[in-house]
Design a protein around this motif. Structure first.
Motif: not given
Length: 665
Positions: A451-458, A524-530, A634-647
């Motif tokens: 399966g394809s693997i995704f990151r956000y930013s480099n 104009g921001s591309n940060s995942i937090k925005d 663990l909670k913070y990092c889980e949310l980071d990947t769930l944020a990618m799923v939401m996008i």
């Protein structure tokens, strides 16, 4: 209190003299006071400074009476009457100029000023501070002028002494020869919540080989003083000192011309919340004073808010007095289309047009985005790393600022659309170098399918490239298999000796955003937090879905209970899921929190996460506290990947075929 120009104020004034009018005034907002990454960087600086002092064990520390400049100067003069002496935090006062030097070594009539910096460098580099063409390297310029200012004030105080200048820094060409070097310099809060360092090492012998190097920069400082190198082209070094002193001492607004770079990066802007709390904006003060802006002008879309605008173009617009987006033409930004995706200038123009026309509708290149998504292979894997790169290594054999990968989270979207928090890794055990086990765990998590693997930013690609080099230098029995895996899911970085692009190279969701999607709510921001809050504000479908509890959604979570709700919608305003993260010691008593060692309240960004990793390296922390911080990570990092799923889900919503298209397939 006596007003004096210190070295930090001199450095601030070089950035923009107007800032001297706003600094240290409680009425003005200051974004740098709330920046967790800057705080982590500063903490590393305190640690390096304490290690540097241990290289001069005979030194005498001048402390206390921080704001009594004359008393500190008096104590310094007394010590300098000795033929030979070493002083930490020596103080020098001369006609409203005041500096404190990190380490001062006096031998006869020669003074060595040793500035300690946490900034990394490689002592083997040929052109370290001055480039091949003879100019100061931009990344070092502010530091070198800071040191020149110190030397200048010391020389004014002692004109007959010979003053030499040095900089002492973490040397990336060196390795720590002991485990736990970083942990021997414990970051603590002292009286008044100031940062302090508790040194656990008894002597320099406990620290092994030093990872610091002292570099003689006396000749560079002399060139700065004689204006071979200038900070501002029309201002000599001495003129700069005298002007900045006058502005600060007299509490005078400099009226220094507004400039694109300084204004765009100004820390004295206010957020909406800060304005509601009555804080003033230094940025607004400047534009009101210099350009007669009215309140309504600050509501108009401004040039400095164009995301991703090339700096030179921003500078040119300011020079033309074009401050508002409505004044910008396509020629101003050198507008140019790019085949198959949004160019940078197309994104600039999209933002300008939508801001000017108050158009909050999103732009999406459905055809381009769909073509990308059609090439993805299910199940989809979303990964996010938490890492640390500390000035003082945590582990034996490691370099200053070497990457430590201590955590990942992994969400999976299956072919049927079901979402699961598939796996995670966290290794914060004190004294254990986690990187190789980290990659083993990642390989185990991702090797069950193609399966394809995704990151956000480099970041993830950069980290895995760093671990690749570490593995190559290691004796790990499975290093070839791990290196092959890294090559399979990454591409080589620019400086890599060998080049590759893996067959399963990670897809960068940030590239998908930049190439095919623009949401005006991101400003104009591309940060995942925005990007994430903007998407959640835009998508009613996601709002409805994630306003339900995890149990109702039938999603798996490795860290949250079934009754946790990711999203709160209040009066049509969506509260970011990061705001819903619970405090670390939510159920602890005040007394128990006071006794804790970590002094961390919450983990809701990367700066707090890397700070937490450093604290968890303490060998005497109670197990209960360790467990609470680990849960928060663990909670913070889980949310980071769930944020990618939401996008991803939002993209899927945008490219999903209409019913008619479904019927014609």
């Amino acid at each position: 209190m006596m007003r004096v120009l210190t070295k930090s104020r001199f450095k601030l004034g070089l950035e923009c003299p107007n800032k001297l009018f706003f600094t240290n005034k409680d009425s003005y907002a200051n974004a740098k006071l709330e920046d967790s990454f800057l705080e982590a960087l500063a903490n590393g600086g305190f640690q390096v400074e304490e290690l540097a002092r241990m290289s001069f064990p005979e030194g005498i520390l001048i402390e206390g009476e921080d704001w009594d400049y004359e008393a500190l100067w008096y104590r310094t003069r007394n010590l300098l009457r000795e033929e030979d002496t070493t002083i930490y935090e020596a103080a020098f006062l001369h006609e409203d100029l005041f500096v404190r030097t990190d380490i001062l070594v006096k031998k006869g009539d020669t003074i060595q000023l040793i500035e300690v910096k946490a900034k990394s460098f490689d002592s083997d580099e040929e052109h370290l501070f001055v480039g091949a063409r003879g100019g100061l390297k931009s990344g070092w310029k502010a530091y070198l002028f800071d040191i020149a200012f110190q030397k200048y004030v010391v020389q004014l105080c002692f004109p007959d002494f010979k003053v030499e200048s040095y900089i002492m820094m973490a040397d990336t060409s060196k390795k720590a020869s002991i485990d736990g070097l970083n942990q021997l310099f414990r970051i603590t809060k002292t009286v008044g919540h100031r940062t302090g360092i508790k040194v656990l090492a008894k002597s320099l012998n406990d620290l092994g080989t030093s990872v610091l190097t002292k570099v003689d920069i006396t000749h560079i400082v002399a060139d700065i003083e004689s204006d071979v190198h200038k900070y501002h082209k029309d201002l000599s070094f001495k003129e700069a000192v005298e002007q900045l002193k006058s502005y600060y001492v007299n509490d005078e607004y400099a009226n220094w011309p507004t400039a694109y770079s300084a204004c765009k990066n100004c820390e004295f802007k206010t957020t909406k919340a800060e304005r509601e709390n009555g804080l003033d904006s230094g940025y607004e003060y400047c534009f009101t004073k210099q350009h007669q802006w009215k309140a309504a002008d600050f509501e108009r879309p401004a040039v400095i808010d164009i995301g991703g605008l090339y700096y030179q173009r921003g500078i040119q617009l300011f020079e033309k007095k074009k401050f508002f987006m409505s004044e910008v033409t396509q020629d101003d930004i050198k507008f140019k289309k790019e085949e198959g995706k949004l160019s940078g200038t197309e994104r600039n123009w999209l933002q300008i047009q939508k801001e000017v026309n108050k158009d909050n509708s999103i732009f999406v290149d459905v055809k381009g985005l769909k073509a990308e998504m059609d090439a993805w292979t299910y199940p989809l894997h979303f990964i996010d790393f938490e890492t640390s790169a500390s000035a003082l290594p945590f582990h034996k054999g490691r370099h200053p600022y070497e990457q430590v990968a201590f955590q990942f989270s992994h969400h999976k979207v299956n072919t049927d659309g079901t979402i699961e928090h598939a796996s995670e890794y966290l290794n914060v055990k004190a004294g254990v170098f986690p990187n190789f086990d980290f990659v083993r765990a990642l390989k185990g998590a991702l090797s069950g399918d193609n399966g394809s693997i995704f990151r956000y930013s480099n970041h993830e690609n950069t980290v895995l490239n760093a671990v690749y080099k570490q593995l190559n230098d290691s004796d790990e029995p499975d290093k070839k298999a791990l290196m092959d895996f890294i090559q399979h899911i990454t591409k080589s970085t620019q400086g890599s000796a060998i080049k590759w692009q893996g067959k399963r190279n990670m897809v960068d969701l940030l590239d998908m955003v930049k190439d095919y999607y623009y949401n005006p709510l991101t400003k104009g921001s591309n940060s995942i937090k925005d990007v994430l809050p903007a998407i959640l504000e835009t998508s009613k479908k996601l709002q409805e879905k994630y306003s339900q509890s995890i149990g109702v959604l039938n999603m798996s979570s490795l860290n949250f209970s079934d009754d946790h709700v990711w999203l709160t919608v209040n009066r049509n305003t969506v509260l970011s899921p990061y705001k819903n993260l619970p405090p670390i010691f939510e159920d602890w008593s005040e007394e128990a929190i006071e006794k804790s060692l970590s002094e961390i309240e919450s983990i809701s960004d990367g700066g707090a996460a890397l700070t937490a990793y450093g604290k968890l390296q303490y060998t005497d922390m109670e197990e209960e506290e360790i467990q609470e911080i680990q849960k928060a990570l663990l909670k913070y990092c889980e949310l980071d990947t769930l944020a990618m799923v939401m996008i991803y889900e939002h993209f899927l919503e945008l490219v999903k075929p209409t019913q008619h298209e479904d019927e014609t397939r």
